[in-house]
Motif scaffolding. Structure first.
Motif, short mmCIF file in Angstrom:
data_model
loop_
_atom_site.label_atom_id
_atom_site.label_comp_id
_atom_site.label_asym_id
_atom_site.label_seq_id
_atom_site.Cartn_x
_atom_site.Cartn_y
_atom_site.Cartn_z
N THR A 1 -8.98 -5.72 -1.18
CA THR A 1 -10.38 -5.88 -0.81
C THR A 1 -10.58 -5.78 0.69
O THR A 1 -11.52 -5.16 1.17
N GLY B 1 -10.04 1.40 3.16
CA GLY B 1 -8.74 1.07 2.60
C GLY B 1 -7.57 1.54 3.42
O GLY B 1 -6.43 1.52 2.96
N GLY C 1 0.84 -1.19 0.00
CA GLY C 1 0.00 0.00 0.00
C GLY C 1 0.87 1.24 0.00
O GLY C 1 2.10 1.15 -0.02
N SER D 1 -2.61 3.37 2.98
CA SER D 1 -3.82 3.11 2.22
C SER D 1 -3.53 2.00 1.24
O SER D 1 -2.43 1.89 0.71
N SER D 2 -4.52 1.13 1.06
CA SER D 2 -4.35 -0.04 0.22
C SER D 2 -5.55 -0.21 -0.69
O SER D 2 -6.68 0.13 -0.33
N GLU D 3 -5.30 -0.75 -1.86
CA GLU D 3 -6.37 -1.04 -2.82
C GLU D 3 -6.94 -2.45 -2.60
O GLU D 3 -7.84 -2.86 -3.31
#
Length: 146
Positions: free
Chosen positions: A92, A136, A69, A88-90
């Motif tokens: 799921t 996220g 992330g 922050s991560s994309e």
């Protein structure tokens, strides 16, 4: 002796405030002002350094796994008293991924400590890792184990 130090709670509080500021969607000059304010607040509360450039602190423990992330905020307290990383991560389920990565690295969840913290608490005997997240965003608060 408290299970989680006052400094760790201060780091968690400042990280929460920083996360809220980041989630507010600030842009341009306003974002730069918010970033500078967050850096100053963390540095004042912890005596450590904070960086909003997207890099982990150089002394961040390599045994603590960080999911893929973008690092939004990273800081460490003076004398290695603890670190906070907000990313922050994309993915799921970034918080689920962070929990799984911690377990995969040999950390075990300690539900008795989770009652005193705002999140899941993992330990490997050397470090406590508090994981919290929404959407996220995942916040890691890492302190030496008591």
């Amino acid at each position: 002796m408290p299970l989680i130090s006052g400094r760790a709670r201060a780091l968690a509080l400042v990280a929460s405030l920083a996360t809220a500021a980041l989630l507010a969607g600030c842009t341009g000059t306003v974002q730069e002002s918010v970033e500078r304010s967050v850096e100053e607040a963390v540095e004042g509360a912890t005596g450590g350094q904070v960086d909003l450039s997207g890099e982990l602190p150089t002394d961040f423990p390599t045994s603590v796994p960080i999911i893929d992330g973008d690092v939004e905020l990273a800081g460490g307290a003076a004398d290695a008293e603890g670190w906070v990383v907000v990313l922050s991560s994309e993915a799921t389920d970034p918080l689920g991924d962070a929990r799984a990565a911690s377990e995969g690295a040999g950390f075990r969840e300690d539900p008795t400590l989770a009652q005193a913290a705002a999140g899941a608490v993992f330990t490997d005997g050397e470090y406590l890792v508090i994981l919290a997240g929404e959407g996220g965003t995942v916040t890691y608060t890492v302190t030496p184990a008591p």
